[in-house]
Design a protein around this motif. Structure first.
Motif, short mmCIF file in Angstrom:
data_model
loop_
_atom_site.label_atom_id
_atom_site.label_comp_id
_atom_site.label_asym_id
_atom_site.label_seq_id
_atom_site.Cartn_x
_atom_site.Cartn_y
_atom_site.Cartn_z
N VAL A 1 -13.90 30.02 17.56
CA VAL A 1 -13.79 30.72 16.28
C VAL A 1 -12.34 30.86 15.81
N ILE A 2 -11.37 30.73 16.72
CA ILE A 2 -9.98 30.92 16.31
C ILE A 2 -9.01 29.93 16.94
N GLY A 3 -9.32 29.43 18.13
CA GLY A 3 -8.41 28.53 18.83
C GLY A 3 -8.01 27.29 18.04
N ALA B 1 -9.49 36.57 23.06
CA ALA B 1 -8.12 36.94 23.41
C ALA B 1 -7.39 35.76 24.06
N LEU B 2 -8.06 35.05 24.96
CA LEU B 2 -7.43 33.88 25.59
C LEU B 2 -7.07 32.82 24.56
N ALA B 3 -7.94 32.64 23.56
CA ALA B 3 -7.68 31.62 22.54
C ALA B 3 -6.45 31.97 21.72
N VAL B 4 -6.20 33.26 21.51
CA VAL B 4 -5.02 33.68 20.75
C VAL B 4 -3.77 33.64 21.62
N LEU B 5 -3.93 33.95 22.91
CA LEU B 5 -2.78 34.04 23.80
C LEU B 5 -2.30 32.69 24.33
N SER B 6 -3.22 31.72 24.47
CA SER B 6 -2.85 30.47 25.12
C SER B 6 -3.53 29.27 24.47
N ASN C 1 -4.26 26.81 26.23
CA ASN C 1 -5.09 26.29 27.33
C ASN C 1 -6.26 27.23 27.62
N ALA C 2 -6.75 27.90 26.57
CA ALA C 2 -7.78 28.92 26.75
C ALA C 2 -9.06 28.36 27.38
N VAL C 3 -9.45 27.17 26.96
CA VAL C 3 -10.69 26.59 27.51
C VAL C 3 -10.55 26.32 29.00
N THR C 4 -9.40 25.77 29.40
CA THR C 4 -9.16 25.50 30.82
C THR C 4 -9.15 26.79 31.63
N ILE C 5 -8.44 27.79 31.12
CA ILE C 5 -8.36 29.08 31.83
C ILE C 5 -9.75 29.72 31.91
N GLY C 6 -10.49 29.64 30.81
CA GLY C 6 -11.84 30.22 30.81
C GLY C 6 -12.76 29.54 31.79
N LEU C 7 -12.68 28.21 31.87
CA LEU C 7 -13.50 27.48 32.83
C LEU C 7 -13.13 27.82 34.26
N ARG D 1 -1.19 39.92 19.75
CA ARG D 1 -0.61 38.57 19.75
C ARG D 1 -0.60 37.98 18.34
N LEU D 2 -1.67 38.22 17.58
CA LEU D 2 -1.74 37.67 16.23
C LEU D 2 -0.66 38.29 15.33
N ARG D 3 -0.33 39.55 15.60
CA ARG D 3 0.72 40.21 14.81
C ARG D 3 2.09 39.59 15.05
N THR D 4 2.30 39.04 16.23
CA THR D 4 3.60 38.44 16.55
C THR D 4 3.64 36.96 16.28
N LEU D 5 2.51 36.38 15.86
CA LEU D 5 2.49 34.95 15.59
C LEU D 5 3.30 34.66 14.34
N PRO D 6 4.31 33.80 14.41
CA PRO D 6 5.15 33.54 13.24
C PRO D 6 4.38 32.89 12.11
N VAL D 7 4.59 33.36 10.91
CA VAL D 7 3.86 32.86 9.73
C VAL D 7 4.48 31.58 9.18
#
Length: 238
Positions: A71-73, A149-154, A156-162, A228-234
Motif C-alpha cells: 500500500v505504500i512501499g 511501518a517496515l515499508a516506510v522505514l526500509s 528491504n521491507a519485504v525481505t525483512i518481513g519474510l 518516518r514519513l514526517r522526516t521523509l524529504p519532500v
C-alpha cells in the motif's frame, strides 16, 4: 482517513498482478478445506491443524506482508509518495488511510476465507471457525501495522518481513520457546484459544499479555510509520 488516497491505493493493490497474489493463498486454503471435507478426513484435530498451520501461520503473515508493504512501499521506492506529501494532508492521515486499506484487504482475502474454510471443515463445532476468524483478524491488524511501518522505514521491507515470518516465527518458533512466545502468530493463537473449547487449540501466551502485545505492535507500527514519513524529504525520492 482520506477517501482519495484510499481509492487510489485500492486501485493499485487490486491491479491484475497483485490481485492474483492476494487470491492465490486463500484459494489454496479453501481448496484444501473442501478436499479434506470431501475425502471425509476432516476430523477436529486435522481441521485445527489446517487452520493453524496454513491459515494463521502461513496465509495470514504472507497476505499481511503483501498488503502492508504494497500500500505504500512502491510509492516510496519510485518517488510517487512525494506528490501526496506536497499536499496539505497530515502524515498520520496518510499512514492511517494506507493502513486501513491494507487491513480491509487482509480481512477480505485472509479473514473471510479463514471463516469459510473453518465452516467447511468443522461447521460450528466448538466454535473453532469463529475462534480462528477472530484470531486471524487480531493477528492481521498487528501484522499489517508492522509491515506498513517496515515499508516506510526500509526499502528491504519485504525481505525483512519474510525473514521475520519464515525464520523467526516458523523456524525458530518451533524450537525456541522464547521466539515462540515473542511472535504475532502466538499472540493471535491466544485469542483463538480463548474463544474455543477444542483441546487441539493451544497457546503459550496468556490472553491478557497477548492482547496487550497485539495492541502495542499495532500502535507502535503506526507511530513509527508516521514519524518516518514526517522526516521523509519532500524534494526528492531519496
Amino acid at each position: 482517513m482520506n477517501a482519495t488516497i484510499a481509492a487510489i491505493t485500492f486501485r493499485a493493490m487490486l491491479g491484475r498482478r497483485r490481485a492474483l497474489l492476494l487470491l492465490a493463498l486463500p484459494f489454496l486454503l479453501l481448496a484444501l478445506a473442501i478436499g479434506l471435507r470431501a475425502a471425509g478426513v476432516a476430523d477436529l484435530d486435522v481441521s485445527v491443524g489446517v487452520l493453524r498451520r496454513f491459515g494463521l501461520a502461513t496465509l495470514l503473515p504472507l497476505l499481511a506482508l503483501i498488503a502492508g508493504t504494497g500500500v505504500i512501499g512502491p510509492e516510496i521506492d519510485d518517488g510517487q509518495i512525494m506528490y501526496v506529501l506536497t499536499k496539505p494532508i497530515p502524515r498520520r492521515v496518510i499512514v492511517l488511510t494506507k493502513l486501513a486499506v491494507a487491513i480491509v484487504l487482509v480481512t477480505a482475502f485472509g479473514v473471510v476465507p479463514t471463516l469459510l474454510a473453518g465452516l467447511v471443515l468443522t461447521g460450528t463445532t466448538a466454535q473453532v471457525a469463529a475462534a480462528f476468524t477472530v484470531g486471524v483478524l487480531a493477528g492481521g491488524v498487528a501484522y499489517t501495522s508492522l509491515f506498513v511501518a517496515l515499508a516506510v522505514l526500509s526499502r528491504n521491507a519485504v525481505t525483512i518481513g519474510l525473514l521475520y515470518a519464515l525464520v523467526w516465527e516458523a523456524l525458530l518458533g518451533s524450537v525456541a520457546p522464547g521466539a515462540r512466545s515473542a511472535s504475532v502468530q502466538q499472540w493471535a493463537m491466544s485469542v483463538t484459544d480463548a474463544l474455543t473449547g477444542a483441546s487441539a487449540v493451544t497457546s503459550t501466551v496468556r490472553l491478557p499479555v497477548a492482547l496487550a502485545l497485539l495492541a502495542a505492535v499495532a500502535v507502535a507500527g503506526c507511530v513509527l510509520a508516521v514519524g518516518r514519513l514526517r522526516t521523509l524529504p519532500v524534494a526528492g525520492a531519496e
